[in-house]
Design an enzyme around this catalytic site. Structure first.
Site, PDB file in Angstrom:
ATOM      1  N   HIS A 143       3.395  14.379   1.564  1.00 53.52           N
ATOM      2  CA  HIS A 143       2.804  15.687   1.274  1.00 53.52           C
ATOM      3  C   HIS A 143       3.928  16.694   1.469  1.00 53.52           C
ATOM      4  CE1 HIS A 143      -1.493  14.484   1.327  1.00 53.52           C
ATOM      5  NE2 HIS A 143      -1.118  13.607   2.240  1.00 53.52           N
ATOM      6  N   HIS A 176      -4.710  -0.753   5.647  1.00 49.86           N
ATOM      7  CA  HIS A 176      -4.154  -0.040   6.809  1.00 49.86           C
ATOM      8  C   HIS A 176      -5.043  -0.132   8.047  1.00 49.86           C
ATOM      9  CE1 HIS A 176      -6.831   2.886   5.077  1.00 49.86           C
ATOM     10  NE2 HIS A 176      -5.988   3.316   4.189  1.00 49.86           N
ATOM     11  N   ARG A 187       2.280   9.317  -5.873  1.00 48.25           N
ATOM     12  CA  ARG A 187       1.960  10.648  -6.447  1.00 48.25           C
ATOM     13  C   ARG A 187       2.364  10.727  -7.926  1.00 48.25           C
ATOM     14  NH1 ARG A 187      -1.117  10.823  -2.068  1.00 48.25           N
ATOM     15  NH2 ARG A 187      -0.175  11.696  -0.209  1.00 48.25           N
ATOM     16  N   HIS A 231       1.671   5.292  -1.729  1.00 48.23           N
ATOM     17  CA  HIS A 231       1.299   6.465  -2.529  1.00 48.23           C
ATOM     18  C   HIS A 231       2.555   7.027  -3.172  1.00 48.23           C
ATOM     19  CE1 HIS A 231      -2.793   6.600  -0.917  1.00 48.23           C
ATOM     20  NE2 HIS A 231      -2.222   6.116   0.177  1.00 48.23           N
ATOM     21  N   HIS A 263     -10.478   1.202   1.635  1.00 50.32           N
ATOM     22  CA  HIS A 263     -10.194   2.132   2.743  1.00 50.32           C
ATOM     23  C   HIS A 263     -11.443   2.093   3.612  1.00 50.32           C
ATOM     24  CE1 HIS A 263      -8.419   6.012   4.410  1.00 50.32           C
ATOM     25  NE2 HIS A 263      -9.533   5.824   5.076  1.00 50.32           N
ATOM     26  N   HIS A 280       0.879  -1.195   0.000  1.00 41.32           N
ATOM     27  CA  HIS A 280       0.000   0.000   0.000  1.00 41.32           C
ATOM     28  C   HIS A 280       0.905   1.229   0.000  1.00 41.32           C
ATOM     29  CE1 HIS A 280      -3.840   2.157   1.446  1.00 41.32           C
ATOM     30  NE2 HIS A 280      -2.932   3.090   1.212  1.00 41.32           N
ATOM     31  N   ASP A 339       1.444   2.524   3.530  1.00 42.61           N
ATOM     32  CA  ASP A 339       0.607   3.715   3.382  1.00 42.61           C
ATOM     33  C   ASP A 339       1.469   4.970   3.466  1.00 42.61           C
ATOM     34  OD1 ASP A 339      -1.645   5.176   2.858  1.00 42.61           O
ATOM     35  OD2 ASP A 339      -2.389   5.156   4.914  1.00 42.61           O
ATOM     36  N   LYS A 381      -8.899  -0.385  -5.929  1.00 41.44           N
ATOM     37  CA  LYS A 381      -9.000   0.253  -4.613  1.00 41.44           C
ATOM     38  C   LYS A 381     -10.311   1.016  -4.486  1.00 41.44           C
ATOM     39  CE  LYS A 381      -7.651   2.082  -0.674  1.00 41.44           C
ATOM     40  NZ  LYS A 381      -6.551   2.996  -0.458  1.00 41.44           N
ATOM     41  N   ASN A 399      -5.015   7.239  -6.092  1.00 40.69           N
ATOM     42  CA  ASN A 399      -5.705   8.500  -5.755  1.00 40.69           C
ATOM     43  C   ASN A 399      -4.949   9.740  -6.231  1.00 40.69           C
ATOM     44  OD1 ASN A 399      -3.760   8.004  -3.728  1.00 40.69           O
ATOM     45  ND2 ASN A 399      -4.888   9.184  -2.197  1.00 40.69           N
ATOM     46  N   ALA A 412      -3.531  14.745   5.529  1.00 36.57           N
ATOM     47  CA  ALA A 412      -3.365  13.444   6.181  1.00 36.57           C
ATOM     48  C   ALA A 412      -2.361  12.591   5.422  1.00 36.57           C
ATOM     49  CB  ALA A 412      -4.710  12.734   6.250  1.00 36.57           C
TER      50      ALA A 412
HETATM   51  C1  NCD Z   1      -3.359   9.057   2.041  1.00 38.13           C
HETATM   52  C2  NCD Z   1      -2.880  10.089   1.021  1.00 38.13           C
HETATM   53  O1  NCD Z   1      -2.347  11.125   1.414  1.00 38.13           O
HETATM   54  O2  NCD Z   1      -3.022   9.831  -0.187  1.00 38.13           O
HETATM   55  N1  NCD Z   1      -3.420   9.669   3.331  1.00 38.13           N
HETATM   56  C3  NCD Z   1      -3.409   9.046   4.535  1.00 38.13           C
HETATM   57  O3  NCD Z   1      -3.589   9.716   5.544  1.00 38.13           O
HETATM   58  N2  NCD Z   1      -3.189   7.755   4.641  1.00 38.13           N
HETATM   59  C4  NCD Z   1      -4.667   8.484   1.602  1.00 38.13           C
HETATM   60  C5  NCD Z   1      -5.094   7.276   2.386  1.00 38.13           C
HETATM   61  O4  NCD Z   1      -4.556   6.174   2.221  1.00 38.13           O
HETATM   62  O5  NCD Z   1      -6.001   7.419   3.193  1.00 38.13           O
HETATM   63 ZN    ZN Z   2      -3.216   5.065   1.564  1.00 36.24          ZN
END
Ligand code: NCD
Ligand code: ZN
Length: 339
Positions: free
Chosen positions: A242, A166, A14, A12, A132, A10, A238, A93, A38, A254
């Site tokens: 950011h 998660h 970007r 991200h 999720h 899992h 996860d 997802k 996402n 988040a």
């Molecule tokens: C994730 C994100 O920033 O894409 N953020 C997070 O708090 N885990 C999205 C997600 O998996 O919820």
């Molecule tokens: Zn995530």
């Protein structure tokens, strides 16, 4: 300590500049990762998934790393579409609408009959569904409230592999053994922290994520299944980068960024809790291989018990434990068979 073909189920990654800046952090130490869809807009067509994969492969350069791709679930996906895209993806997802970063186009109702055409086709085609799992209830109860939806879907589609993403609660852990087709990913930060670490003292924006870290007894329940490498759980970081300005802001985004230190933290945790290297190996690779039916490329990651000071930032992204010392360092990475 050697780990073979670690997988992050899992992640991200970007897009654009962020992708270029952070993809290598995962590609250096992992043999592959399940990449979340996402983006803005979300990855929801075959063309988008193929082109996103290409951008990832370009960003990671020569590293031995397989991006296992996902699509952003839409209830309108039909069998023809899914048959056409099957070979490009490892999973789909599902996000409840608006529940987390870039999930506005997600699902707003969980009526099993409404979702039946898409989920039955996925089940027949052997495409796992990652969820999720949070309602829009009170923040500490969202995941536990979602368990009844997991159960409803698991019961209605018994051949569909459903991965509770998660997980952070003892209620989700308990659900694992009630349905044969429920599985879960667990992050390293949810094994290490509770809500106290996020908000018990001064607010820690870099530990704020969805789902929010819960109570000590929830963390213990997660630790139990992770440390014994319960065959239905696997590691998924996860890791969700950011920019620093988006985290240290009025209205904090988040997501916790752990990719560069995830394996080092797991090595320390498993050692401190007396769990064997075999269990760690299963948690970070073997279980995912079984659950997803994947065979990653060979890659051996050698970790050494030597303090490592976590950098204050990676290209403008602040990692978990920035400026702090952790017990394990990365020694070397060997592509191919371990010698
Ligand atoms: C994730 C994100 O920033 O894409 N953020 C997070 O708090 N885990 C999205 C997600 O998996 O919820
Ligand atoms: Zn995530």
């Amino acid at each position: 300590m050697q780990l073979n073909a670690p997988l992050d189920m899992h992640l991200h990654l970007r897009d654009n500049e962020m992708l270029h800046n952070i993809a290598k952090a995962s590609a250096e130490t992992f043999a592959g990762a399940l990449v979340m869809p996402n983006l803005v807009p979300p990855v929801s067509t075959k063309e988008e998934v193929v082109s996103y994969k290409k951008r990832i492969v370009d960003a990671i350069g020569n590293e031995t790393f397989t991006p296992y791709m996902t699509l952003f679930f839409k209830p309108t996906y039909n069998r023809d579409f899914l048959e056409g895209v099957r070979d490009e993806i490892a999973a789909i997802k599902l996000y409840p609408a608006g529940i987390t970063t870039n999930s506005e186009g997600g699902v707003s109702g969980f009526d099993a009959e409404e979702l039946r055409p898409a989920l039955e086709a996925m089940s027949d085609l052997g495409i796992p569904l990652c969820i999720h799992g949070e309602t829009n209830g009170f923040v500490m109860d969202r995941e536990a409230e979602f368990v009844s939806i997991y159960e409803k879907l698991a019961g209605a589609f018994p051949k569909l592999k459903i991965i509770m993403e998660h997980i952070t609660t003892k209620e989700s852990v308990a659900a694992l053994d009630r349905y044969e087709n429920l599985y879960a990913t667990i992050t390293v930060h949810h094994l290490l922290i509770t809500l106290d670490d996020v908000a018990g003292g001064m607010l820690q924006p870099h530990l704020f994520c969805k789902p929010i870290a819960k109570r000590p007894e929830d963390r213990e329940a997660l630790l139990k299944v992770a440390l014994e490498a319960h065959p239905k759980v696997m590691f998924g970081s996860d890791s969700a980068p950011h920019p620093k300005e988006a985290k240290e802001a009025c209205g904090c985004a988040a997501g916790v960024f752990t990719a560069p230190i995830a394996l080092q933290l797991l090595a320390e945790l498993f050692e401190n809790r007396g769990a064997s290297l075999e269990k760690l190996q299963a948690f970070v690779s073997g279980n995912a291989q079984q659950i997803y039916g994947i065979k990653p490329l060979q890659k051996t990651v050698v970790l050494k018990k030597k303090p490592f000071r976590v950098p204050s930032s990676y290209s403008g992204v602040v990692p978990m434990f920035a400026n702090e010392e952790i017990a394990y360092s990365l020694k070397e990475v060997i592509d191919g068979q371990p010698c």
